[in-house]
Scaffold this active site. Structure first.
Site, mmCIF file in Angstrom:
data_model
loop_
_atom_site.group_PDB
_atom_site.id
_atom_site.type_symbol
_atom_site.label_atom_id
_atom_site.label_comp_id
_atom_site.label_asym_id
_atom_site.label_seq_id
_atom_site.Cartn_x
_atom_site.Cartn_y
_atom_site.Cartn_z
ATOM 1 N N GLY A 23 -7.550 2.189 8.594
ATOM 2 C CA GLY A 23 -7.059 2.356 7.215
ATOM 3 C C GLY A 23 -6.472 1.057 6.676
ATOM 4 O O GLY A 23 -6.738 0.654 5.546
ATOM 5 N N LYS A 24 -5.653 0.396 7.510
ATOM 6 C CA LYS A 24 -5.040 -0.874 7.084
ATOM 7 C C LYS A 24 -6.116 -1.940 6.872
ATOM 8 O O LYS A 24 -6.054 -2.729 5.931
ATOM 9 C CB LYS A 24 -4.057 -1.370 8.147
ATOM 10 C CG LYS A 24 -2.798 -0.548 8.268
ATOM 11 C CD LYS A 24 -1.876 -1.177 9.302
ATOM 12 C CE LYS A 24 -0.662 -0.330 9.581
ATOM 13 N NZ LYS A 24 0.186 -0.902 10.629
ATOM 14 N N ASP A 65 4.333 -5.357 10.294
ATOM 15 C CA ASP A 65 5.190 -4.346 10.907
ATOM 16 C C ASP A 65 5.807 -3.564 9.761
ATOM 17 O O ASP A 65 6.146 -4.141 8.723
ATOM 18 C CB ASP A 65 6.271 -4.976 11.785
ATOM 19 C CG ASP A 65 6.924 -3.916 12.679
ATOM 20 O OD1 ASP A 65 6.265 -2.914 13.017
ATOM 21 O OD2 ASP A 65 8.099 -4.093 13.048
ATOM 22 N N GLY A 93 1.868 9.572 8.651
ATOM 23 C CA GLY A 93 3.265 9.307 9.007
ATOM 24 C C GLY A 93 4.254 10.156 8.208
ATOM 25 O O GLY A 93 4.098 11.373 8.093
HETATM 26 P P1 IMP Z 1 3.323 0.220 12.271
HETATM 27 O O1 IMP Z 1 3.734 -0.788 11.257
HETATM 28 O O2 IMP Z 1 1.859 0.474 12.278
HETATM 29 O O3 IMP Z 1 3.947 -0.032 13.621
HETATM 30 O O4 IMP Z 1 3.910 1.621 11.764
HETATM 31 C C1 IMP Z 1 5.223 1.979 11.916
HETATM 32 C C2 IMP Z 1 5.458 3.446 11.630
HETATM 33 O O5 IMP Z 1 6.126 3.533 10.373
HETATM 34 C C3 IMP Z 1 4.213 4.331 11.484
HETATM 35 O O6 IMP Z 1 3.812 4.867 12.714
HETATM 36 C C4 IMP Z 1 4.722 5.409 10.561
HETATM 37 O O7 IMP Z 1 5.425 6.371 11.301
HETATM 38 C C5 IMP Z 1 5.687 4.653 9.663
HETATM 39 N N1 IMP Z 1 4.998 4.191 8.447
HETATM 40 C C6 IMP Z 1 4.653 2.912 8.132
HETATM 41 N N2 IMP Z 1 4.019 2.872 6.945
HETATM 42 C C7 IMP Z 1 3.952 4.153 6.523
HETATM 43 C C8 IMP Z 1 3.386 4.750 5.349
HETATM 44 O O8 IMP Z 1 2.777 4.119 4.470
HETATM 45 N N3 IMP Z 1 3.513 6.085 5.270
HETATM 46 C C9 IMP Z 1 4.137 6.845 6.206
HETATM 47 N N4 IMP Z 1 4.661 6.344 7.317
HETATM 48 C C10 IMP Z 1 4.584 4.991 7.470
#
Ligand code: IMP
Length: 198
Positions: free
Chosen positions: A12-13, A69, A150
């Site tokens: 997705g990213k 992050d 999330g």
């Molecule tokens: P990472 O940056 O991929 O390590 O994500 C960190 C965590 O933050 C994710 O697993 C989600 O739980 C939460 N998170 C980050 N961005 C979002 C978003 O856009 N929507 C909902 N949760 C998010």
């Protein structure tokens, strides 16, 4: 055309970044390269983790590298779960349950929160560039909406009445922490390819 490693395995990213760059830059992900040593996200800040990942993967791949992050910071919880957002529970449903439990006695006006995303661009040698995106809102008492991932279903975006999970992906990208950080980073990414700014 310049080539960039986006240090993620999240499709997705990757899609979001490719859409933003619109073919001005060749973007590859960790899934496109032979396995590189994994980087531990053990820093106390989003900035620290993003920079650690970008520098380590740039050195290992010898490519300019973008790393991110992100997480949810809840005011009534002193900024938690913050950098621990992904590890706050075993599944999205579990993380949401724990968050709602932690806030069960907190009234509407005390439920302010924000999503944060830090992007870091590092070259194999030299300075790193950091950009921050923030999205303000509040935590609801129950989940609503089926899009996103999330904490999206319990995060109501400021200035409206919809949760992040009730926005389309285009609407989310326009207001989200990640969309904002990506757009701030875009000129730095364009400079890599030597392409003109649009
Ligand atoms: P990472 O940056 O991929 O390590 O994500 C960190 C965590 O933050 C994710 O697993 C989600 O739980 C939460 N998170 C980050 N961005 C979002 C978003 O856009 N929507 C909902 N949760 C998010």
């Amino acid at each position: 055309m310049g080539k960039l490693l986006f240090a993620t395995t999240n499709p997705g990213k990757l899609r979001e970044l490719r859409e933003l760059m619109g073919g001005d830059l060749e973007v590859v992900s960790l899934a496109d390269l032979p396995p590189l040593p994994e980087v531990d996200e053990d820093q106390p800040t989003f900035e620290g983790n993003a920079e650690k990942k970008a520098r380590a993967y740039a050195a290992a791949s010898e490519l300019p590298t973008l790393a991110d992050d992100s997480g949810l910071c809840v005011e009534a919880l002193g900024g938690r779960p913050g950098v621990q957002s992904a590890r706050y529970g075993d599944s999205d449903a579990d993380r949401i349950r724990r968050l709602l439990k932690a806030l069960e006695d907190v009234p509407v006006e005390g439920r302010r929160a924000e999503f944060r995303c830090v992007l870091c661009l590092a070259k194999p040698i030299g300075e790193a560039v950091l950009e921050l995106g923030r999205c303000e809102g509040r935590i609801l008492f129950a989940p609503r909406g089926a899009n996103g991932f999330g904490y999206d279903p319990v995060f109501e975006v400021a200035g409206g009445s919809r949760t992040m999970a009730e926005l389309s992906s285009v609407e989310k990208s326009a207001v989200s922490h990640r969309g904002i950080a990506f757009r701030k980073m875009r000129p730095h990414l364009l400079a890599l390819g030597g392409a003109g700014h649009r």
